[in-house]
Design an enzyme around this catalytic site. Structure first.
Site, PDB file in Angstrom:
ATOM      1  N   HIS A  20       0.793  -1.065  -0.083  1.00 60.72           N
ATOM      2  CA  HIS A  20       0.057  -0.010   0.108  1.00 60.72           C
ATOM      3  C   HIS A  20       0.872   1.254  -0.018  1.00 60.72           C
ATOM      4  O   HIS A  20       0.424   2.352  -0.443  1.00 60.72           O
ATOM      5  CB  HIS A  20      -1.068  -0.273   1.075  1.00 60.72           C
ATOM      6  CG  HIS A  20      -0.674   0.445   2.600  1.00 60.72           C
ATOM      7  ND1 HIS A  20      -0.098  -0.583   3.334  1.00 60.72           N
ATOM      8  CD2 HIS A  20      -0.490   1.699   3.101  1.00 60.72           C
ATOM      9  CE1 HIS A  20       0.024   0.167   4.621  1.00 60.72           C
ATOM     10  NE2 HIS A  20       0.016   1.397   4.379  1.00 60.72           N
ATOM     11  N   ASP A  51       0.987  -7.691   2.270  1.00 64.81           N
ATOM     12  CA  ASP A  51       1.105  -6.132   1.899  1.00 64.81           C
ATOM     13  C   ASP A  51       2.794  -5.646   1.809  1.00 64.81           C
ATOM     14  O   ASP A  51       3.293  -5.094   2.794  1.00 64.81           O
ATOM     15  CB  ASP A  51       0.625  -5.446   3.138  1.00 64.81           C
ATOM     16  CG  ASP A  51       0.359  -4.009   2.823  1.00 64.81           C
ATOM     17  OD1 ASP A  51       0.887  -3.528   1.780  1.00 64.81           O
ATOM     18  OD2 ASP A  51      -0.527  -3.330   3.532  1.00 64.81           O
ATOM     19  N   SER A  76       4.032   2.237   8.356  1.00 66.04           N
ATOM     20  CA  SER A  76       3.646   1.208   7.403  1.00 66.04           C
ATOM     21  C   SER A  76       4.768   0.943   6.838  1.00 66.04           C
ATOM     22  O   SER A  76       5.721   1.974   6.319  1.00 66.04           O
ATOM     23  CB  SER A  76       2.545   1.822   6.515  1.00 66.04           C
ATOM     24  OG  SER A  76       1.416   1.390   7.089  1.00 66.04           O
TER      25      SER A  76
HETATM   26  N1  ARG Z   1      -4.873   0.525   7.255  1.00 65.52           N
HETATM   27  C1  ARG Z   1      -3.368   0.455   6.951  1.00 65.52           C
HETATM   28  C2  ARG Z   1      -2.795   1.874   6.660  1.00 65.52           C
HETATM   29  O1  ARG Z   1      -3.389   2.882   7.610  1.00 65.52           O
HETATM   30  C3  ARG Z   1      -3.156   0.044   5.492  1.00 65.52           C
HETATM   31  C4  ARG Z   1      -4.013   0.795   4.412  1.00 65.52           C
HETATM   32  C5  ARG Z   1      -3.910   0.260   3.066  1.00 65.52           C
HETATM   33  N2  ARG Z   1      -4.892  -0.510   2.755  1.00 65.52           N
HETATM   34  C6  ARG Z   1      -6.172  -0.388   2.542  1.00 65.52           C
HETATM   35  N3  ARG Z   1      -7.096  -1.687   2.254  1.00 65.52           N
HETATM   36  N4  ARG Z   1      -6.917   0.462   2.147  1.00 65.52           N
HETATM   37  O2  ARG Z   1      -1.973   2.407   6.200  1.00 65.52           O
HETATM   38  N1  ASP Z   2      -1.326   1.374   7.844  1.00 66.47           N
HETATM   39  C1  ASP Z   2      -0.292   2.498   8.839  1.00 66.47           C
HETATM   40  C2  ASP Z   2       0.618   3.333   7.640  1.00 66.47           C
HETATM   41  O1  ASP Z   2       0.176   3.143   6.481  1.00 66.47           O
HETATM   42  C3  ASP Z   2      -0.017   2.122   9.899  1.00 66.47           C
HETATM   43  C4  ASP Z   2      -0.745   2.417  11.161  1.00 66.47           C
HETATM   44  O2  ASP Z   2      -1.465   3.182  10.789  1.00 66.47           O
HETATM   45  O3  ASP Z   2      -0.807   1.461  11.936  1.00 66.47           O
HETATM   46  O4  ASP Z   2       1.443   3.684   8.370  1.00 66.47           O
END
Ligand code: ARG
Ligand code: ASP
Length: 732
Positions: free
Chosen positions: A95, A232, A667
Site C-alpha cells: 500500500h 502487504d 507502514s
Molecule cells: N490501514 C493501513 C494503513 O493505514 C493500510 C491501508 C491500505 N489498505 C487499504 N485496504 N486501504 O495504512
Molecule cells: N497502515 C498505517 C500506515 O500506512 C500504519 C498504521 O496506521 O498503523 O502507516
C-alpha cells in the site's frame, strides 16, 4: 455501506478457550506504550534488554559507526522502508508503493491486478517524484534554537528567534554533502527542539509487487483488522550516481551501496518474543486535554465517517462494474476508505476506554496541584479556547470532506492557478516549465477521472453540507447557488455540464481560443468556469472566514500546551514521557502477543496460509485467492518456507501481531527481533486499538506485521523471482 459488524463476524476466525492459557502464561511480558527517539535510546536500553533484546544502544543508533538506523528509511513522504541487500534493495508495503504500481498500470499491463516482477535490473521501473530519505543524524538543538531568547519576551519575538536560529542550523547541515536536507522540529509543543539531517535519494525504481489478490488480500474488508492475511509488501531499489551519492534519474545510475542492511531472520516468530519497530510514525496526540478528545470522538470522527460512507458507496458501485474504473479509482478509494475505517475504530476505542472522562478527572487533579504555581488556570483556559474553536474546526472538517473532495474543481483550481502564473511571468523559460507542469497535471487528472463518480459525490456531499453546517458558517456562494438551482442535483448538472474542465478536448479548445484573444481574456476565460469558480469561492470563504480564526485559536492552544506539557512532566515526575509522533524516526518495542477483542474471544498472535484458504471465495473480490497460490496449497509445495501449524500439519506463516506502539507512517517499518534481524514488515494496527494515536490501551493495541517468511515464500514460489533472494543475507 460496508457493514463493520458483519465484517467483524466474518473475519473473526478466533481461537477460543484454550488460548486463554496463552494469554495468562504470557501476560508477564507487559505491553509497551511509547515511541522513543533513537538518539535517546540508551535511556530505554535497560528495559529493552530486560525484555529480551540482546544488542546495545549503539547498535540501534550511532553516529560513529553503521547502525540499524542506516538501514531504515523514510519512504516517500509518509511510509517507512528498510534496506535488505548491499545493492540498494528496499522493502516497504504494497500500500506504500500502491500509487507507483498504479501509475505503471493500464488495462493491458495491469500490475495492480497481476503483480509486477523485474526479472533483470534493466526492467526495474523508475518513479518520478519518489524519494527515499536516510537519517544522517539527529541532535538536541534546544539551546541553539533558543539562543537570544529570554523569558518574558513576547511570542512573536520568540518565533522569529526560533526561525532564524533554525535556519542557520539547517543551512549548515545541508551544506555538508550532496542530497542533504534538514529540519528543526519542535518536540513536546516547543519545550525541546531537535535537528534532523537527511540524505535524500531520488532515483527509486520498482522491482516487484505481488498481485493485489495477495498484496491487498482482504482489501478494505480486512483493513485495520485482525486476523489478517494480507501480503502487504512491495520491493524497490535505490539508485545513486557513480559516486554512490543521490542523483536525478539517469540510465547511468547504479544500485546504491548502503552503509547497513538488515539480515533476514528465518528463525520465525513465537508468542512472547521480544520485537521492536523502527520507523517513521506520523502524528499522535497523547497529551491533549479532554475537550480535544471529545471533539474527535463525538463530533469530528462521526461526521467525517458519514460523509465518506456516501462517497465510498458511489465509488464502489462504479468500480465493481468496470475494470477500467477500478484501476482509475483504486488508489483514491483505498485512501478514502482507510481513514474512514480507522476513525470508526478510534471513536469506539476512545468511548470504550472512557478517555474523555478519565482525562477530565486527570485535569481536575492537575488543576488542584497547579493551584498557586505558574501552571494555575491552564486547564480552564484551554477548555474555553476549545469551545471557541469548535465551530471553526467543524466548518473546516466539513470543508475538507465536502467541497475539497470535488475532483473537477480541485483540478480546475490548480490548473487555472498555474495558467495564470504562466501568463503573468515575464520569463519565457519559467512559462515553459509551468506549461509543462500543467500538461503533467492534466494528464494525471484525466487518466484517473471518471465524471459520474465525481458528479454523484458532489450531490451527496453538498446535500450534507447544506443540512449540517450552521447557517452563519456557510459560504454566501453556496447559499446563492442552492437558491438559484433549488437542489444540489440541479446545481451539479449545470456545473459538470458547463465546465470545460470536464473534457480534455474542450479544455484544449478553450485555451487555444482564449490565447488568441490576448492575455486578459486568457486569464478570465478559465477563471469564470463553474468548476474553477466553485473551488475559488469555497477557498475564499475558508481562507477569509474560517482559517484566520482557527489559526489564531489553535496557536493560543498550542502555546498553552507548551506549559501544560511541561506542567504534566512536573506533575508526574515518575512517568516516562515520549514526544508525540511527528514523522521523525522512532523506536517502539514490545512483544508478540495475542489479545482479547471481546468477552469470550481470544485472538492468537499469528496467522497462516490456512486462513487465506478459509477466506478464499472467487465470488468476493477481496477474497479471490490467485490460482497459483491455490495450486501451491493443493500440492503443499512450500519448499523451505513450510512450518508446522497448530494442527501438526505443514503450512506457511503469514502475519503476526505485537504490542509495539505504532502509528500511520509506520507502514513498511522493519519489525526486528532480539538479535537485530528482520522478522517482519509492519503494515497496520488492529481495529480495536486504533485509538492509540490518542490513548494507548496495552490490552488492545497491537501492530500488525507481515511475517518475513511469507514475503520470501511469495517471491520464491509465486513470483518465481528467486534471483532476488540471492542478494539477501539470512540468519537463523
Ligand atoms: N490501514 C493501513 C494503513 O493505514 C493500510 C491501508 C491500505 N489498505 C487499504 N485496504 N486501504 O495504512
Ligand atoms: N497502515 C498505517 C500506515 O500506512 C500504519 C498504521 O496506521 O498503523 O502507516
Amino acid at each position: 455501506m460496508k457493514g463493520i459488524l458483519t465484517t467483524l463476524n466474518g473475519a473473526a476466525i478466533a481461537a477460543t478457550v484454550a488460548s486463554w492459557l496463552f494469554s495468562s502464561i504470557f501476560s508477564i511480558a507487559r505491553a509497551d506504550e511509547g515511541m522513543w527517539l533513537p538518539v535517546l535510546v540508551q535511556e530505554r536500553i535497560g528495559d529493552m534488554q530486560e525484555k529480551g533484546f540482546r544488542l546495545d544502544a549503539e547498535d540501534i543508533y550511532s553516529i560513529n559507526r553503521a547502525s540499524l538506523k542506516d538501514a531504515v528509511v523514510l519512504f516517500g513522504r509518509g511510509c517507512t522502508g528498510e534496506l535488505i541487500s548491499g545493492e540498494g534493495l528496499l522493502l516497504t508495503n504494497h500500500h506504500c508503493g500502491y500509487s507507483q504500481i498504479q501509475k505503471h498500470s493500464s488495462v493491458e499491463h495491469d500490475y495492480l491486478r497481476d503483480g509486477f516482477w523485474a526479472m533483470s535490473r534493466s526492467e526495474e521501473l523508475p518513479n518520478e517524484g519518489l524519494t527515499v530519505s536516510f537519517l544522517d543524524r539527529m541532535e538536541d538543538v534546544t539551546d541553539a534554537v533558543l539562543a537570544g531568547y529570554s523569558e518574558g519576551m513576547g511570542e512573536t519575538q520568540r518565533d522569529s528567534i526560533v526561525k532564524a536560529n533554525s535556519r542557520i542550523l539547517i543551512d549548515k547541515a545541508v551544506s555538508q554533502g550532496k542530497g542533504m536536507e534538514a529540519d528543526v522540529e519542535a518536540l513536546y509543543y516547543g519545550n525541546q527542539y531537535f535537528l534532523f539531517v537527511y540524505r535524500v535519494f531520488r532515483d527509486i525504481r520498482l522491482v516487484g509487487a505481488p498481485p493485489s489478490s495477495i498484496g491487498k488480500f482482504g482489501g478494505d474488508t480486512d483493513n485495520w483488522m485482525w486476523p489478517r492475511h494480507t501480503g502487504d509488501f512491495s520491493i524497490f531499489r535505490i539508485y545513486a550516481g557513480k559516486d554512490n551519492n543521490p542523483a536525478d534519474y539517469s540510465e547511468d545510475n547504479v544500485p546504491y551501496t548502503p552503509k547497513k542492511y538488515f539480515s533476514i531472520s528465518l528463525g520465525g516468530v513465537n508468542e512472547g518474543d521480544f520485537t521492536f519497530v523502527y520507523g517513521y510514525p506520523g502524528r499522535t496526540q497523547e497529551y491533549i486535554m479532554s475537550e480535544g478528545v471529545r471533539y474527535i470522538s463525538e463530533i469530528s470522527d462521526p461526521h467525517k465517517i458519514a460523509l465518506r460512507s456516501l462517497r465510498l458507496d458511489i465509488q464502489d458501485r462504479y468500480m465493481s462494474r468496470s475494470q477500467a474504473v477500478r484501476i482509475q479509482y483504486s488508489s483514491k478509494n483505498a485512501g478514502v476508505a482507510n481513514s474512514w475505517k480507522k476513525w470508526q475504530g478510534e471513536m469506539r476505542g476512545i468511548r470504550k476506554m472512557g478517555t474523555v472522562e478519565k482525562k477530565q478527572e486527570y485535569e481536575k487533579r492537575f488543576a488542584g496541584w497547579a493551584d498557586g504555581t505558574r501552571y494555575a488556570g491552564i486547564v480552564q483556559k484551554l477548555d474555553s479556547l476549545y469551545r471557541l474553536l469548535e465551530p471553526y474546526s467543524y466548518a473546516a472538517d466539513y470543508y475538507n470532506e465536502t467541497a475539497r473532495t470535488v475532483e473537477l474543481s480541485r483540478f480546475a483550481t490548480a490548473y487555472t492557478g498555474l495558467r495564470n502564473k504562466a501568463i503573468l511571468t515575464s520569463s519565457e523559460d519559467r512559462a515553459d516549465s509551468i506549461r509543462a507542469e500543467m500538461a503533467g497535471l492534466a494528464e494525471t487528472f484525466y487518466k484517473d477521472y471518471y465524471l459520474p463518480i465525481d458528479r454523484e459525490s458532489f450531490i451527496a456531499v453538498m446535500d450534507m453540507f447544506d443540512r449540517n453546517v450552521p447557517a452563519g458558517f456557510k459560504p454566501e456562494y453556496f447559499v446563492r447557488s442552492m437558491d438559484k438551482y433549488g437542489s444540489a442535483a440541479v446545481w451539479a448538472d449545470s456545473l459538470f455540464g458547463n465546465s470545460v474542465f470536464a473534457d480534455s478536448t474542450a479544455l484544449a479548445g478553450a485555451i487555444a481560443a482564449a490565447s488568441a484573444e490576448g492575455p486578459d481574456t486568457d486569464i478570465t476565460v478559465l477563471a469564470d468556469d463553474p468548476a474553477a469558480e466553485f473551488g475559488r469561492a469555497f477557498e475564499e470563504w475558508y481562507m477569509e472566514g474560517i482559517l484566520p480564526v482557527r489559526r489564531r485559536l489553535s496557536r493560543e492552544i498550542t502555546l498553552l500546551y507548551r506549559d501544560y506539557m511541561k506542567g504534566q512532566m512536573e506533575f508526574e515526575p515518575e512517568k516516562d514521557f515520549y514526544p508525540d509522533a511527528n514523522l521523525t524516526l522512532r523506536v517502539a518495542y514490545g512483544s508478540v502477543q495475542g489479545y482479547s477483542p471481546a468477552d469470550g474471544t481470544y485472538y492468537l498472535s499469528s496467522s497462516t496460509l490456512e486462513g487465506i484458504m478459509q477466506k478464499d471465495n472467487p465470488e468476493i473480490f477481496d477474497y479471490d485467492v490467485p490460482e497459483r497460490l491455490r495450486e501451491i496449497y493443493r500440492t503443499k509445495d512450500y519448499g523451505r518456507w513450510a512450518i508446522t501449524g497448530a494442527d501438526g500439519k505443514k503450512t506457511v506463516p503469514v502475519c503476526f501481531i505485537a504490542t509495539n506502539h505504532t502509528s500511520g507512517g509506520n507502514s513498511g517499518s522493519p519489525v526486528i527481533n532480539a538479535d537485530g534481524n528482520l522478522i517482519g514488515i509492519n503494515f497496520d494496527r488492529v481495529w480495536e486499538g486504533t485509538m492509540s494515536d490518542i490513548v494507548f490501551d496495552p490490552d488492545l493495541c497491537r501492530n500488525i506485521a507481515l511475517d518475513i517468511r511469507y514475503v520470501l515464500f511469495i517471491i520464491d514460489k509465486v513470483a518465481g523471482a528467486s534471483h532476488l533472494l540471492d542478494e539477501m543475507s539470512f540468519s537463523e
